[in-house]
Write an enzyme that holds these catalytic residues in place. Structure first.
Site, short mmCIF file in Angstrom:
data_model
loop_
_atom_site.label_atom_id
_atom_site.label_comp_id
_atom_site.label_asym_id
_atom_site.label_seq_id
_atom_site.Cartn_x
_atom_site.Cartn_y
_atom_site.Cartn_z
N CYS A 93 0.82 -1.22 0.00
CA CYS A 93 0.00 0.00 0.00
C CYS A 93 0.85 1.27 0.00
CB CYS A 93 -0.97 -0.04 1.16
SG CYS A 93 -2.35 1.11 0.93
N ARG A 127 -12.39 6.46 -0.69
CA ARG A 127 -11.36 5.43 -0.49
C ARG A 127 -11.81 4.11 -1.12
NH1 ARG A 127 -7.46 6.85 2.78
NH2 ARG A 127 -6.79 4.71 3.25
N HIS A 201 -3.69 -5.83 2.02
CA HIS A 201 -3.43 -6.07 3.44
C HIS A 201 -4.07 -7.41 3.80
CE1 HIS A 201 -2.16 -1.92 4.02
NE2 HIS A 201 -3.28 -1.50 3.44
N1 GLN Z 1 -1.29 6.54 0.99
C1 GLN Z 1 -2.08 5.34 1.30
C2 GLN Z 1 -3.49 5.57 0.66
O1 GLN Z 1 -3.58 5.52 -0.54
C3 GLN Z 1 -2.14 5.07 2.76
C4 GLN Z 1 -3.01 3.87 3.12
C5 GLN Z 1 -2.24 2.58 3.29
O2 GLN Z 1 -1.03 2.47 3.30
N2 GLN Z 1 -3.04 1.47 3.52
O3 GLN Z 1 -4.48 5.74 1.30
#
Ligand code: GLN
Length: 259
Positions: A93, A127, A201
């Site tokens: 991520c 998101r 994740h």
């Molecule tokens: N910069 C990352 C995002 O796109 C942070 C989130 C993550 O590492 N899970 O939101």
């Protein structure tokens, strides 16, 4: 046999439990009698990256990403050499994003990145969150352990990111269910030599033991004559993956039945 594994920024980039990837690699080595030496690399404790056999970096908040982004730039050449030598590196991520040219964060600030890959990430308000199932595009026939009746033709995980990442490298997989790199091109992750960047994740490795073993095999080959093709690799003798495969399939079936 012995492996040196560096865990980068565990104090800052572990918001989503990606530390589980390190525990998975550690246990899968220990179960096979492979000595594993783990070193943490943090802002206050810089250690050699190029001397290690594998690097793991997790994901974190945008604020955490900001904190490490300037620091990690000082180690660009070491990381680029590590990747070009074909050593396995898993970046999840936010740390995956840092290997590109830049990251535009939610405040429309352009965060400098490592510029190792021609890749850009732009954050959007909405998101991309949820369980995700992707195909497995790694050439896993090399990994002995995968011949042990593992029907692991895909990779399961969880994603939570605002960033939309765009690049033209090989993806880790094609999105079957979920969003992936940007929710548009149906691709997830980035694979270049043995660098694996991914938004998954979960953590990704415990429920995808084939990916963990693939990384272990590629780390071993730096120092040992590990013959991928024979099935008598004492270094990677099959281990009982019943629990791991069950966890993989339960999450996969739950996602497929609710999508
Ligand atoms: N910069 C990352 C995002 O796109 C942070 C989130 C993550 O590492 N899970 O939101």
């Amino acid at each position: 046999m012995k492996l040196e594994v560096v865990n980068m920024y565990p104090d800052i980039l572990n918001t989503y439990g990606d530390m589980g990837n390190l525990i998975c690699i550690k246990k899968r080595c220990e179960w096979r009698g492979i000595d594993i030496n783990i070193k943490n690399f943090t802002i206050d404790k810089e250690i050699s990256l190029e001397d290690s056999d594998m690097i793991l970096i997790g994901g974190g908040s945008d604020s955490g990403q900001n904190i490490i982004s300037n620091h990690i730039l000082n180690h660009r050449n070491s990381l680029e050499n590590f990747i070009e030598e074909g050593k396995p590196l898993l970046a999840i991520c936010g740390s995956y994003q840092i290997f590109g040219n830049y990251y535009i964060n939610p405040y429309n600030e352009k965060i400098s990145c490592l510029e190792i890959f021609e890749m850009e990430t732009i954050s959007k308000k909405e998101r991309l969150i949820g369980d995700i199932l992707i195909s497995n595009n790694l050439k896993l026939d090399m990994a002995f352990n995968l011949k042990q009746n593992h029907d692991l033709s895909d990779i399961i995980g969880f994603e939570n990111h605002g960033g939309r990442t765009y690049h033209k490298y090989d993806p880790l997989g094609d999105v079957k269910i979920g969003f992936g790199n940007n929710g548009e091109d149906g691709k997830e992750g980035l694979v270049y030599k043995n660098f694996i960047g991914s938004y998954l994740h979960g953590p990704i490795l415990p429920k995808n033991p084939h990916i963990a073993d693939y990384m272990i095999l590629n780390a071993l080959k730096n120092n040992y004559d590990v013959d991928y093709l024979t099935e008598n690799i004492s270094s990677l003798n099959a281990i009982d993956d019943t629990i791991e495969i069950n966890a993989h399939n339960i999450m996969k079936n739950r996602l497929m039945n609710t999508s």
